[in-house]
Design an enzyme around this catalytic site. Sequence first.
Site, PDB file in Angstrom:
ATOM      1  N   GLU A 149      -6.955  44.873  84.250  1.00 38.10           N
ATOM      2  CA  GLU A 149      -6.360  44.939  85.591  1.00 38.10           C
ATOM      3  C   GLU A 149      -4.840  44.855  85.541  1.00 38.10           C
ATOM      4  OE1 GLU A 149      -6.359  40.557  84.917  1.00 38.10           O
ATOM      5  OE2 GLU A 149      -7.534  42.284  84.253  1.00 38.10           O
TER       6      GLU A 149
ATOM      7  N   CYS B 134     -10.539  38.276  79.524  1.00 36.87           N
ATOM      8  CA  CYS B 134      -9.717  37.215  78.946  1.00 36.87           C
ATOM      9  C   CYS B 134     -10.555  35.957  78.709  1.00 36.87           C
ATOM     10  CB  CYS B 134      -8.485  36.958  79.806  1.00 36.87           C
ATOM     11  SG  CYS B 134      -7.196  36.029  78.921  1.00 36.87           S
TER      12      CYS B 134
ATOM     13  N   HIS C 210      -6.322  42.229  79.458  1.00 40.57           N
ATOM     14  CA  HIS C 210      -6.455  42.306  80.919  1.00 40.57           C
ATOM     15  C   HIS C 210      -6.439  43.763  81.359  1.00 40.57           C
ATOM     16  CE1 HIS C 210      -5.915  38.036  82.092  1.00 40.57           C
ATOM     17  NE2 HIS C 210      -5.236  37.960  80.958  1.00 40.57           N
TER      18      HIS C 210
END
Length: 231
Positions: free
Chosen positions: A215, A79, A213
């Site tokens: 994650e 990001c 993202h």
Amino acid sequence: MVGIVDYNAGNIKSVERALGFLKAEYVLSKNPADLEKCDRLIFPGVGEAKYAMEQLKLTGFDSFLRDWAKASKPLMGICLGSQIIFEHSEEGDVDCLGLLKGNIRHFESVWKEIPVSEHGNDKSLEHGNDNTLSLSGLTRQSLKVPHIGWNNLEYANGSSPLFNGVDAKSDFYFVHSYLIQPSDQSIVKAWANYGCKVPACVSQGSITAFQFHPEKSGRAGLKILENFIKC
């Protein structure tokens, strides 16, 4: 061992949770010296580019990251961390790390320079260059900034080894108002469509960075992190 850069501007908890789920050994620190013995580094980030650069300078992570890149050690940007590795950001009109050549620009700034069709779509998307991806039928006028939500990707330029085992049409979670504009388009390994072609993954040398993202992107994102841990 994976190092996580903590510079008061990162999406740290979600990265920690993902690495914990993968049972990866990691070190999280605000001190560059604590990460020197790591063999790979995750550089996350949310927030504003100017503030992030101020924090990097205060902590010494600016020079640490430059030295890390010069040593060709694996580095993953996420990001904001995928943006401020470039040379300059319109967000706060700030010079960034300069690990890769290119600039970071606001969606509106980029959109103004790209002609649209009578249907309101970026004309470069009409000819199947990226199969219009997941936003087929949406016009630029209907899109909101920041870009928040799930998009699938179109791989480009041979993709990246970090996408190994990831379905080409997997969805990934994005939250951003600014987008990467690399000087060398060949480093773009995946695109998303959000009123224009959005570089979603860039890779050059030991550096790979994701605008989305991983994650927060379910199984597909975890697979990317797993590939990074093992690379």
